[in-house]
Motif scaffolding. Structure first.
Motif, PDB file in Angstrom:
ATOM      1  N   CYS A   1       0.677  -1.133   0.094  1.00 38.04           N
ATOM      2  CA  CYS A   1      -0.005  -0.107  -0.073  1.00 38.04           C
ATOM      3  C   CYS A   1       0.894   1.152   0.048  1.00 38.04           C
TER       4      CYS A   1
ATOM      5  N   ALA B   1       0.040   4.220   1.145  1.00 42.35           N
ATOM      6  CA  ALA B   1      -0.062   4.771   2.500  1.00 42.35           C
ATOM      7  C   ALA B   1       0.353   4.147   3.810  1.00 42.35           C
ATOM      8  N   CYS B   2       0.455   2.932   3.594  1.00 39.97           N
ATOM      9  CA  CYS B   2       0.436   2.257   4.834  1.00 39.97           C
ATOM     10  C   CYS B   2       1.816   1.096   4.666  1.00 39.97           C
TER      11      CYS B   2
ATOM     12  N   CYS C   1      -5.986  -2.477   0.177  1.00 35.77           N
ATOM     13  CA  CYS C   1      -5.531  -2.131   1.491  1.00 35.77           C
ATOM     14  C   CYS C   1      -6.401  -2.366   2.514  1.00 35.77           C
TER      15      CYS C   1
ATOM     16  N   CYS D   1      -6.319   1.172   4.940  1.00 33.23           N
ATOM     17  CA  CYS D   1      -6.745   2.504   4.793  1.00 33.23           C
ATOM     18  C   CYS D   1      -7.864   2.345   3.518  1.00 33.23           C
TER      19      CYS D   1
ATOM     20  N   HIS E   1      -7.304   1.887   0.587  1.00 28.79           N
ATOM     21  CA  HIS E   1      -6.599   2.054  -0.804  1.00 28.79           C
ATOM     22  C   HIS E   1      -6.933   0.911  -1.611  1.00 28.79           C
TER      23      HIS E   1
HETATM   24 ZN    ZN Z   1      -3.318   1.249   3.276  1.00 25.02          ZN
END
Ligand code: ZN
Ligand code: ADP
Ligand code: ZN
Length: 730
Positions: free
Chosen positions: A442, A444-445, A460, A463, A465
């Motif tokens: 991911c 963002a993670c 994900c 989050c 995504h």
């Molecule tokens: Zn994520």
């Protein structure tokens, strides 16, 4: 000039002063609307006093009283005060939990979930006068009159023509119809005769009725705990008291609601949970607060409901992690329920097949009364034999071994149902390039993306995504991308391939989102229209399917490697719960657990359904490791877009904590800042500091002072929270 001190639902730990305009009757507990920096807010008056001369010039007036709700009674204010102090949360935010959503008046909408309804006493009294003038009302009235027992069940209600739905809603709002037990419902057909163990348990609870008494009711799945609560509830109501029954999740257990209604004929039962429409929640809250409701059945937030005649508190499935709120006010509804029961001097029953180690420990110490039900209630229903099958026998590569396949086949032959449980949704937990080893993560993670083949995306689970599944590896161009591991969707494909004639239903968050209500599927399962169920933990809770005789469990090994010290406790509870779904009635059941560690002590104890042995081992480990219930924990968590900001904040928080420790004395251990297990989530870097202490009061004293220091350290970009008695370490 009189001023009102108002707790508002904002993140700062502060009470706000307003002057009280002439003619407004304001006392402690009154709900009021005010403006805070130009923003309209509703809050609770926690004190009334006189303004000092210095103050009066700068104060603004209250806007108005909230007239649609009764003032909060002193005991709920005290409860909120305790929660605010214990969980280190602003009082205004805690009080916001105690209130139903206020909204603009008149926006009432009735619960969309179909439940059987009947004319209420009020409806029978008030409606006839209106009917002659209203043809639609007359028609709806006729339908109620013609229905068996005067009850329109869920199907009949849903089948009403559109023109009558509006009438039905108006009647529900007016209180002319109310939820009822359907006479066609198996849950209400017969009231059970309690067996000896149940009678003894119910009597013990009733004997404790005159004071505070926590009771751990530990009974194997299917032992009839629910009927014990209901007997105790009926007794309390007969004495003129109200009952609070807390459950982990209501939407997933429509059966329970109906059983409660059936067991308490003529009593006013209201359910409260956050999925209700605001107006409906307000209406039911008011019934509870005015003492008109006899029993409140609710999820964790119902623990704050005002109940003037409270006589009994029951927490069903007390071990369930969903009683702990994971944001804003991080309270544990079971623990809050116990405090409330002590404050109101009433018994508090904690029911479960697999007690939380905290509760078990207190029972062992004699601080809780301890009642046990060791047999299943329905006579031929024994606990199902449990087979541990090594994962190595998995040939097909699709996760299911031959023993499980053969067992499912046998169920299909006999027209019985199977449940295959895997605690992972999606198709596969990861994707792997077979050439270079690339795995999509991911953006963002710090987590891998999960393959969702039905939707054709990688997703994900932290989050949300989502991105299209790549056709080739972006690193090396290889087209051979392999899904790694198994999720519910993959299992569904595998089962459909292996048993093409079987009717298969998948129950996880994804499938429920798409297909709508769980209640409908629930009906299909009961009617025997489903052969194989695939599910995540959503399915572990409290269902009772008489034709379900096989439970297969896959992927249980994951918890054995978890960083969370509670993972094994939770796994044991979950597996015994899931296993408890098999063979609940006349047909014998069987459980098959596929594992790479068939000799692991946890699984061996599980094979004997021996939660006591599992718990004893886990408690011994906790004692050595100085973990709960042998110590109390708190967690300071911080997050920010920049790792440096998190580190800086936690570094200063640690230093401040060390200084506080120098003043408040020994016994508190402050650990060094570390990254969270999920180091990055939704673009935020995450870190934490763990605090440990053998004594609750000492920890509390430290936390109170530390929090004051932390508020002074706060940086704009850093979000932080204190979690007292944390249960998750993700
Ligand atoms: Zn994520
Ligand atoms: P638990 O909550 O302990 O898992 P339940 O209360 O759901 O168990 O009871 C399991 C089943 O046993 C239910 O179908 C219930 O109606 C039935 N049952 C409970 N008590 C009795 C009893 N005394 N005699 C016969 N059946 C019972
Ligand atoms: Zn590659």
């Amino acid at each position: 000039m009189a001023i009102a001190r108002v707790a508002l639902p904002v993140a700062v730990d502060k009470i706000f002063d307003y002057w009280i305009p002439e003619g407004l009757a304001v006392t402690t507990g009154t709900l009021v609307r005010v403006d805070l920096a130009g923003r309209p807010l509703a809050g609770v008056v926690v004190d009334v006093g006189a303004a000092s001369a210095a103050q009066s010039g700068s104060l603004v007036p209250l806007r108005e009283l909230v007239s649609e709700l009764a003032p909060l009674p002193p005991d709920v204010l005290a409860l909120a005060g305790f929660v605010a102090e214990y969980y280190q949360a602003p009082l205004g935010q805690v009080l916001a939990l105690a209130l139903p959503p206020l909204g603009e008046a008149g926006a009432a909408r009735v619960d969309r979930r179909a439940q059987p309804m009947a004319l209420s006493a009020r409806g029978r009294l008030e409606l006839p006068a209106r009917l002659p003038r209203a043809p639609r009302a007359r028609e709806l009235h006729a339908r109620f009159a013609a229905a068996p027992g005067g009850v329109l069940d869920a199907d009949a209600l849903q089948a009403l023509p559109d023109s009558l739905h509006a009438v039905r809603r108006a009647w529900a709002r007016a209180g002319w119809i109310e939820p009822a037990a359907s006479p066609a419902d198996p849950a209400s057909r017969s009231r059970v005769e309690l067996n000896a163990g149940q009678l003894e348990a119910a009597a013990a609870i009733e004997a404790a009725a005159s004071g505070f008494q926590p009771v751990l009711l530990q009974g194997v799945t299917g032992s009839g705990k629910t009927d014990v609560y209901l007997a105790a509830a009926a007794a309390a109501i007969a004495r003129g008291r109200q009952v609070l029954l807390l459950v982990p999740e209501i939407n997933l257990t429509p059966q329970l609601e109906r059983r409660v209604l059936a067991a308490l004929p003529g009593r006013r039962v209201v359910t409260l949970h956050s999925a209700l429409a605001a107006g409906e929640r307000r209406h039911r809250w008011q019934e509870a607060a005015e003492g008109r409701a006899d029993l409140v059945l609710g999820t964790r937030l119902a623990v704050f409901t005002p109940l003037p005649r409270l006589g009994l508190v029951v927490v069903d499935e007390e071990h369930d992690p969903s009683f702990k709120q994971q944001d804003t006010v991080r309270y544990h509804a079971r623990d809050v329920a116990i405090w409330r029961a002590r404050d109101r001097r009433v018994p508090c029953v904690l029911g479960t097949a697999t007690p939380a180690l905290e509760s078990l420990h207190r029972a062992q110490q004699g601080r809780y009364a301890w009642l046990r039900l060791t047999q299943r209630a329905v006579v031929p229903a024994a606990l199902p034999p449990l087979r541990l099958v090594p994962d190595r026998s998995t040939k097909s590569g699709e996760g299911m071994g031959e023993p499980l396949q053969a067992a499912i086949d046998a169920r299909l032959e006999r027209g019985e149902q199977s449940l295959v449980f895997i605690n992972r949704r999606g198709f596969a937990p990861a994707l792997l390039c077979s050439a270079c080893g690339w795995q999509p993560g991911c953006p963002a993670c710090s987590a891998r993306l999960v393959v969702h083949r039905d939707a054709g995306v990688l997703r994900c689970h932290h989050c949300g995504h989502a991105e299209a599944t790549p056709r080739r590896c972006p690193e090396c161009g290889n087209v051979d991308l392999l899904p790694l591991g198994h999720g519910t969707q993959r299992l569904e494909h595998a089962l459909a391939a292996a048993f093409p004639k079987a009717r298969i239903a998948r129950i996880d968050r994804d499938s429920m989102r798409r297909k709508g209500s769980f209640a409908a599927l629930h009906g299909d399962i009961h009617a025997g229209e489903i052969d194989i169920l695939i599910g995540t933990q959503m399915l572990a809770k409290g269902h009772d399917f008489p034709r379900l005789t096989l439970v297969g469990i896959l992927g249980a090994d994951n918890a054995l490697y978890s960083a969370d010290f509670r993972a094994t406790e939770r796994l044991a509870a979950l597996l015994l719960q899931v296993a408890g779904r098999a063979g609940r009635a006349q047909l014998p059941g069987e459980v098959i657990v596929q594992t790479s560690f068939p000799t692991h002590p946890l699984f061996v104890a599980l094979a004997d359904h021996d939660y006591d042995a599992i718990a004893a081992t886990l408690l011994a480990e906790r004692r050595v490791a100085e973990l709960p219930p042998f110590a109390y924990l708190a967690l300071l968590a911080a997050e920010a877009p920049d790792r440096a900001h998190v580190d800086d904040f936690l570094g200063r928080a640690h230093a401040a904590g060390t200084q506080v420790l120098a003043q408040t004395g020994a016994g508190v251990e402050l650990f060094s800042p570390v990254a969270a297990a999920l180091a990055r989530r939704a673009g935020m870097e995450r870190g934490q500091i763990l605090v440990r202490c053998a004594q609750r009061a000492v920890l509390q004293r430290f936390l109170g002072r530390w929090r004051t220091e932390l508020a002074g350290l706060a940086r704009r970009r850093v979000r932080w929270s204190l979690d007292v008695d944390p249960i998750g370490f993700a």
